[in-house]
Design a protein around this motif. Structure first.
Motif, PDB file in Angstrom:
ATOM      1  N   HIS A  16       0.904  -1.211  -0.028  1.00  7.50           N
ATOM      2  CA  HIS A  16      -0.111   0.067  -0.071  1.00  7.50           C
ATOM      3  C   HIS A  16       0.950   1.276   0.012  1.00  7.50           C
ATOM      4  O   HIS A  16       1.381   1.623   1.073  1.00  7.50           O
ATOM      5  N   HIS A  18       1.589   4.916  -2.324  1.00  6.38           N
ATOM      6  CA  HIS A  18       1.149   5.836  -3.722  1.00  6.38           C
ATOM      7  C   HIS A  18       2.337   6.314  -3.935  1.00  6.38           C
ATOM      8  O   HIS A  18       3.068   6.904  -3.231  1.00  6.38           O
ATOM      9  N   HIS A 196      -9.411   1.109  -1.427  1.00  3.50           N
ATOM     10  CA  HIS A 196      -9.349   1.660  -0.194  1.00  3.50           C
ATOM     11  C   HIS A 196     -10.985   1.673   0.282  1.00  3.50           C
ATOM     12  O   HIS A 196     -11.870   1.965  -0.558  1.00  3.50           O
ATOM     13  N   HIS A 220      -6.621  -0.136   4.100  1.00  7.49           N
ATOM     14  CA  HIS A 220      -7.078   0.272   5.075  1.00  7.49           C
ATOM     15  C   HIS A 220      -7.911  -0.789   5.874  1.00  7.49           C
ATOM     16  O   HIS A 220      -7.340  -1.850   6.555  1.00  7.49           O
ATOM     17  N   ASP A 277       1.752   3.888   2.636  1.00  9.39           N
ATOM     18  CA  ASP A 277       0.606   4.526   2.184  1.00  9.39           C
ATOM     19  C   ASP A 277       1.337   5.985   1.391  1.00  9.39           C
ATOM     20  O   ASP A 277       1.443   5.769   0.206  1.00  9.39           O
TER      21      ASP A 277
HETATM   22 ZN    ZN Z   1      -3.741   4.688   0.339  1.00 16.37          ZN
END
Ligand code: ZN
Ligand code: ADE
Length: 339
Positions: A16, A18, A196, A220, A277
């Protein structure tokens, strides 16, 4: 501290992440200058001062502002390379990386520029760093389903480079079922699906992601814990949750790391992984996330090993590659026990 060394040496996967969230302030300033993109910040400290978020939307407003400095193929290649070098230094052996094409195509940066820049770095990193990767295209859920479908169509010629589609951006008010048709088409085209869900949105969004989008993982998933039947289902099916502790703290999903539900999730039988993240915005890459929960929740090395094991098991790698990476994990932990 012995546990810090254990975390650093633990082979792990990151599931996870980005890529736009790895844009560190010095790189943001350098790309802004190179591409003559005006920014409301003049220095690294001014950028860092802006990183105070009350919630997901506060963060997203600044995150999308940052993406505007990414213009050329070289920008995407350098951004991705910088992440992969850092990840490999932290013993990440496999990374599944999200990208947000609509944040770029909406500024007239061609889809091909984005994918080709990222992909070039992925290929170089496989050779030079020995890190394997997969790429996941995320649709921006605050935009329309029609826009997502058009983005999916743009992605089809690049399908050999993209393993899955995902769903990110402003969650509340943009439920998974807004994108049921887009995900059905994506599956028909051969993409795996993730989303998500349950970051700020309710447990019902997690259920929708499972029932309507047929996702393989939940990104998440914190709010799943509000619904016992959902927790039982996730546990029974072994559906992985890609949990992001420092992100949860910085975005006000939890008040303190001591309140982080990671251990409760594991105790209730959920398949949990730890991830960063948007590390440039939340103050830590994957090892800092492991360390933060280890410190706050008093995790022992057995639990940390389990989290690393889960990260490989929950990946989209073929079984044979998973087995190879799990063997590396076991060899390293045996070594550490012996020393
Ligand atoms: Zn994320
Ligand atoms: N885009 C980047 N990071 C995100 C997050 N944590 N939640 C939703 N969308 C995102």
């Amino acid at each position: 501290m012995a546990q810090t060394a254990f975390i650093e040496r633990l082979p792990k996967a990151e599931l996870h992440l980005h890529i736009e969230g790895t844009l560190e302030p010095p790189m943001m300033l350098a790309f802004a200058e190179r591409n003559r993109v005006p920014l409301p910040y003049g220095s690294v400290s001014e950028i860092q001062n802006a990183y105070r978020f009350r919630n997901l939307q506060d963060f997203l407003d600044i995150y999308y502002l940052g993406t505007r400095v990414l213009v050329t193929k070289q920008d995407f290649r350098e951004l991705t390379w910088a992440y992969l070098v850092r990840a490999r230094e932290q013993n990440v052996l496999h990374a599944e990386i999200f990208f947000d094409p609509q944040a770029h195509t909406d500024r007239d940066v061609p889809f091909a520029t984005v994918v080709n820049g990222i992909h070039q770095a992925l290929v170089e990193a496989k050779d030079a760093l020995g890190i394997s990767t997969r790429l996941i295209l995320c649709f921006l859920r605050h935009l329309s389903a029609e826009a997502a479908m058009a983005t999916l169509e743009e992605a089809l010629p690049f399908q050999d480079r993209i393993v899955a589609v995902g769903l990110d951006s402003s969650e509340v008010g943009n439920p998974p079922n807004k994108f049921t048709d887009v995900f059905a088409r994506a599956r028909a085209e051969g993409f795996l699906c993730v989303a998500h869900a349950g970051e700020e949105g309710p447990a019902d969004y997690v259920r929708q992601a499972l029932d309507e989008l047929l996702v393989r993982r939940i990104d998440h998933g914190n709010r799943s814990l509000d619904d016992d039947a959902l927790v039982e289902r996730l546990a029974r099916d072994g559906t992985p949750l890609t949990v992001c502790p420092l992100s949860n703290l910085k975005l006000g999903v939890i008040e303190s790391l001591k309140d982080h539900p990671l251990l409760e999730m594991m105790d209730r039988g959920l398949m949990v992984t730890v991830n960063s993240d948007d590390p440039a915005y939340f103050g830590g890459y994957v090892n800092e996330n492991y360390q933060a929960v280890a410190d706050a929740l008093g995790l022992n090395n057995e639990v940390l090993y389990r989290l690393a094991r889960n990260s490989f098991e929950a990946s989209f790698l073929p079984e044979q590659e998973k087995t190879g990476l799990l063997a590396k994990l076991d060899a390293e932990t045996r070594l550490q026990k012996a020393s």
